[in-house]
Write a protein that holds these residues in place. Structure first.
Motif, mmCIF file in Angstrom:
data_model
loop_
_atom_site.group_PDB
_atom_site.id
_atom_site.type_symbol
_atom_site.label_atom_id
_atom_site.label_comp_id
_atom_site.label_asym_id
_atom_site.label_seq_id
_atom_site.Cartn_x
_atom_site.Cartn_y
_atom_site.Cartn_z
ATOM 1 N N LEU A 95 33.172 -23.012 -24.109
ATOM 2 C CA LEU A 95 33.042 -22.687 -22.689
ATOM 3 C C LEU A 95 33.835 -23.695 -21.870
ATOM 4 O O LEU A 95 33.927 -24.874 -22.235
ATOM 5 N N PRO A 96 34.431 -23.286 -20.758
ATOM 6 C CA PRO A 96 35.139 -24.253 -19.902
ATOM 7 C C PRO A 96 34.192 -25.311 -19.359
ATOM 8 O O PRO A 96 32.967 -25.105 -19.275
ATOM 9 N N ARG A 97 34.768 -26.438 -18.980
ATOM 10 C CA ARG A 97 33.957 -27.520 -18.414
ATOM 11 C C ARG A 97 33.431 -27.132 -17.041
ATOM 12 O O ARG A 97 34.094 -26.445 -16.279
ATOM 13 N N GLY A 98 32.250 -27.634 -16.737
ATOM 14 C CA GLY A 98 31.667 -27.411 -15.416
ATOM 15 C C GLY A 98 32.201 -28.412 -14.409
ATOM 16 O O GLY A 98 33.213 -29.076 -14.646
ATOM 17 N N PRO A 99 31.553 -28.547 -13.252
ATOM 18 C CA PRO A 99 32.013 -29.492 -12.231
ATOM 19 C C PRO A 99 32.083 -30.912 -12.780
ATOM 20 O O PRO A 99 31.125 -31.411 -13.370
ATOM 21 N N GLU A 100 33.244 -31.541 -12.568
ATOM 22 C CA GLU A 100 33.449 -32.888 -13.087
ATOM 23 C C GLU A 100 34.551 -33.563 -12.290
ATOM 24 O O GLU A 100 35.663 -33.044 -12.204
ATOM 25 N N HIS A 101 34.226 -34.717 -11.677
ATOM 26 C CA HIS A 101 35.191 -35.485 -10.874
ATOM 27 C C HIS A 101 35.819 -34.624 -9.771
ATOM 28 O O HIS A 101 37.023 -34.682 -9.521
ATOM 29 N N GLY A 102 35.011 -33.805 -9.140
ATOM 30 C CA GLY A 102 35.482 -32.999 -8.025
ATOM 31 C C GLY A 102 36.221 -31.737 -8.395
ATOM 32 O O GLY A 102 36.760 -31.065 -7.509
ATOM 33 N N ASP B 299 35.939 -28.084 -10.718
ATOM 34 C CA ASP B 299 35.125 -27.171 -11.518
ATOM 35 C C ASP B 299 36.058 -26.284 -12.329
ATOM 36 O O ASP B 299 36.546 -25.257 -11.842
ATOM 37 N N GLU B 300 36.321 -26.690 -13.568
ATOM 38 C CA GLU B 300 37.260 -25.934 -14.398
ATOM 39 C C GLU B 300 36.749 -24.535 -14.682
ATOM 40 O O GLU B 300 37.524 -23.575 -14.720
ATOM 41 N N ARG B 301 35.460 -24.388 -14.865
ATOM 42 C CA ARG B 301 34.891 -23.079 -15.209
ATOM 43 C C ARG B 301 35.137 -22.070 -14.094
ATOM 44 O O ARG B 301 35.570 -20.937 -14.334
ATOM 45 N N THR B 302 34.887 -22.482 -12.847
ATOM 46 C CA THR B 302 35.111 -21.580 -11.719
ATOM 47 C C THR B 302 36.589 -21.290 -11.539
ATOM 48 O O THR B 302 36.987 -20.146 -11.278
ATOM 49 N N TRP B 303 37.442 -22.312 -11.686
ATOM 50 C CA TRP B 303 38.874 -22.133 -11.500
ATOM 51 C C TRP B 303 39.438 -21.155 -12.525
ATOM 52 O O TRP B 303 40.225 -20.258 -12.181
ATOM 53 N N LEU B 304 39.041 -21.287 -13.780
ATOM 54 C CA LEU B 304 39.529 -20.381 -14.810
ATOM 55 C C LEU B 304 38.979 -18.970 -14.612
ATOM 56 O O LEU B 304 39.678 -17.974 -14.842
ATOM 57 N N ARG B 305 37.730 -18.882 -14.190
ATOM 58 C CA ARG B 305 37.144 -17.553 -13.975
ATOM 59 C C ARG B 305 37.916 -16.782 -12.920
ATOM 60 O O ARG B 305 38.116 -15.569 -13.046
ATOM 61 N N ARG B 306 38.383 -17.463 -11.890
ATOM 62 C CA ARG B 306 39.151 -16.796 -10.847
ATOM 63 C C ARG B 306 40.512 -16.334 -11.348
ATOM 64 O O ARG B 306 41.171 -15.535 -10.686
ATOM 65 N N HIS B 307 40.936 -16.828 -12.507
ATOM 66 C CA HIS B 307 42.169 -16.366 -13.132
ATOM 67 C C HIS B 307 41.889 -15.416 -14.295
ATOM 68 O O HIS B 307 42.783 -15.148 -15.106
ATOM 69 N N GLY B 308 40.656 -14.912 -14.367
ATOM 70 C CA GLY B 308 40.304 -13.945 -15.398
ATOM 71 C C GLY B 308 40.057 -14.555 -16.763
ATOM 72 O O GLY B 308 40.083 -13.838 -17.769
ATOM 73 N N ILE B 309 39.812 -15.874 -16.823
ATOM 74 C CA ILE B 309 39.610 -16.571 -18.097
ATOM 75 C C ILE B 309 38.157 -17.033 -18.176
ATOM 76 O O ILE B 309 37.682 -17.747 -17.294
ATOM 77 N N ARG B 310 37.483 -16.644 -19.259
ATOM 78 C CA ARG B 310 36.076 -17.006 -19.416
ATOM 79 C C ARG B 310 35.833 -18.019 -20.532
ATOM 80 O O ARG B 310 34.769 -18.642 -20.565
#
Length: 479
Positions: free
Chosen positions: A147-154, A156-167
């Motif tokens: 799973l992508p990393r969650g919020p870290e050091h400002g 949020d990789e998980r949200t950023w990837l999700r907006r590009h269609g990547i889960r």
């Protein structure tokens, strides 16, 4: 006059309605069955033209809402989620350039096979530091689903990837290239390799990195220090492909056709092909897709003897991006690109008129007006997305302006000349290296000044009074 105005406004209103409906899906997903019934009921039995136009707009909003919801549901689907923490042999296609972090290489990819599962799903591929596979390469590797990393050091990789269609993220220790992709993606990879290789022959280091950044919108080769100086100075937009790039590509083809005495319609078709090729080479960045659609529609409008409407072109670009991925609305690149263009359309002409009373040359007035308008429009976006606002973007852009268009023109000239005469192409690239060095100097000179960029609450404290003063001055000037 009263009859022709709605005809011009109508297409813009309808495109805006569709965009608004698709954007609405980011806030609330639409119930499909009830929404389709409501859409079908709109406009039934209406005889007044204005009422029909309003009903059609509402129908398009609802249709856009339904489509945006359906696309978001599709983007949120993942056949690899049940395989988290599972390792299997996979076949992947690298779909974008690799970026280097402190501990690994990261790149977008598409999974074609995972174990016995056949699929086509976008993922982020992570590999150990070292040689990176080229864009378009078909790889085989034993990958572990994470799973992508969650919020870290400002961030949020998980949200950023999700907006590009990547889960999911796929990690591999070793990989093997087994081929290259074909089709339209293969053409895109070939065009990108050509531009990256031949736009700056003989250049290396910082100068080559800046040329590639301006031509391809790629900053991976820049050092972290120089990248931050471009951001602090307000020149980072030069490293994102914009309408200026597309206009130069299309205009160069038209100019060449004129010099050779070729018919205008042949030149317009050539410009269409050149713009399409450039968009394929750069990739689906919001700014280049918007500019590519506007440029292509401009050529088509001339070929079909239709009037050109820049607002209509802008809205169609937004519609294309949002229809493919409604999450694009939340992307910083989309917000900055469209905010800047709207500011150029609305604010820049007024500022140019205001500056006519000052002893400035017209090119300098244009640079100041456009930089000021774009700075005012993009400052809120920069603060919300990055919590930082550059304060000296206007003088920085005024300093950098003389080198931007020559750098892009010389880079494209070198790429076209390289297959014919490598020595001439190398000479052009050498000259272009000085333009790149000048841009780097501008970034260091302005970005290195104290308070060139404000962060966090300090940026907000400066931005809000400045925007309030600008709004007050605008009202006074309009009166």
């Amino acid at each position: 006059m009263t009859l022709s105005r709605p005809l011009r406004v109508g297409p813009q209103l309808y495109a805006l309605s569709l965009c608004g409906g698709i954007a609405l899906a980011n806030a609330v997903r639409a119930p499909a069955v009830g929404l389709l019934a409501l859409t079908a009921a709109c406009g039934v039995g209406l005889s007044d033209p204005l009422a029909r136009r309003i009903a059609l707009s509402v129908t398009l909003v609802l249709a856009g809402w339904w489509w945006g919801s359906a696309r978001l549901d599709a983007l949120d689907q993942s056949r690899l989620l049940p395989f988290v923490d599972t390792a299997e042999r996979a076949t992947l296609v690298v779909t974008g350039p690799a970026r280097t972090s402190r501990f690994e290489l990261r790149m977008p990819a598409q999974v074609r096979r995972f174990g016995r599962l056949l699929l086509r799903e976008p993922v982020q591929l992570e590999l150990p530091l070292g040689r990176a596979p080229p864009q378009g390469a078909v790889l085989e590797a034993v990958c572990t689903v994470r799973l992508p990393r969650g919020p870290e050091h400002g961030f949020d990789e998980r949200t950023w990837l999700r907006r590009h269609g990547i889960r999911v993220v796929l990690r591999a220790e070793r990989w093997r290239a087994v081929g290259r992709r074909g089709g339209l993606g293969g053409i895109s990879d070939g065009l990108r390799r050509w531009l990256a290789r031949d736009a700056a022959p003989g250049l290396d280091g910082e100068r080559r990195a800046i040329v590639e950044g301006v031509v391809l919108g790629e900053d991976a080769r820049l050092s972290q220090e120089l990248r931050q100086l471009f951001r602090a100075s307000g020149l980072y937009h030069l490293l994102a492909v914009s309408g200026q790039n597309v206009a130069l590509v299309g205009g160069s083809v038209l100019g060449l056709a004129w010099l050779l005495g070729i018919a205008r319609w042949v030149g317009e078709i050539g410009a269409l092909v050149a713009i399409l090729g450039y968009v394929l080479a750069v990739g689906p960045q919001p700014s280049v897709v918007r500019a590519g659609i506007a440029g292509a529609l401009g050529s088509l409008a001339w070929l079909t003897a239709r009037p050109r409407d820049r607002w209509h072109f802008l809205l169609l670009g937004a519609l294309a991006l949002l229809a493919w991925n409604p999450y694009t609305l939340l992307d910083a690149g989309f917000q900055l690109s469209f905010a800047a263009v709207v500011a150029i359309f609305v604010l820049a002409p007024r500022l140019q008129t205001y500056l006519e009373g000052y002893p400035l040359s017209k090119p300098l007035r244009d640079v100041i007006a456009v930089s000021t308008a774009c700075g005012m429009a993009t400052a809120p976006v920069l603060w919300v997305q990055f919590h930082a606002v550059p304060l000296l973007s206007v003088p920085a852009n005024a300093l950098a302006a003389p080198a931007v268009v020559p750098l892009l023109a010389l880079a494209l000239a070198a790429a076209v000349t390289m297959p014919i005469s490598p020595s001439v192409a190398s000479a052009i690239a050498w000259l272009n290296g000085w333009c790149a060095a000048y841009l780097a100097t501008c970034a260091r000179l302005v970005g290195g000044l104290p308070l060139a960029q404000l962060h966090g609450p300090a940026a907000l404290l400066v931005m809000l009074p400045a925007l309030a003063a600008a709004a007050y001055a605008w009202r006074r000037w309009r009166r």
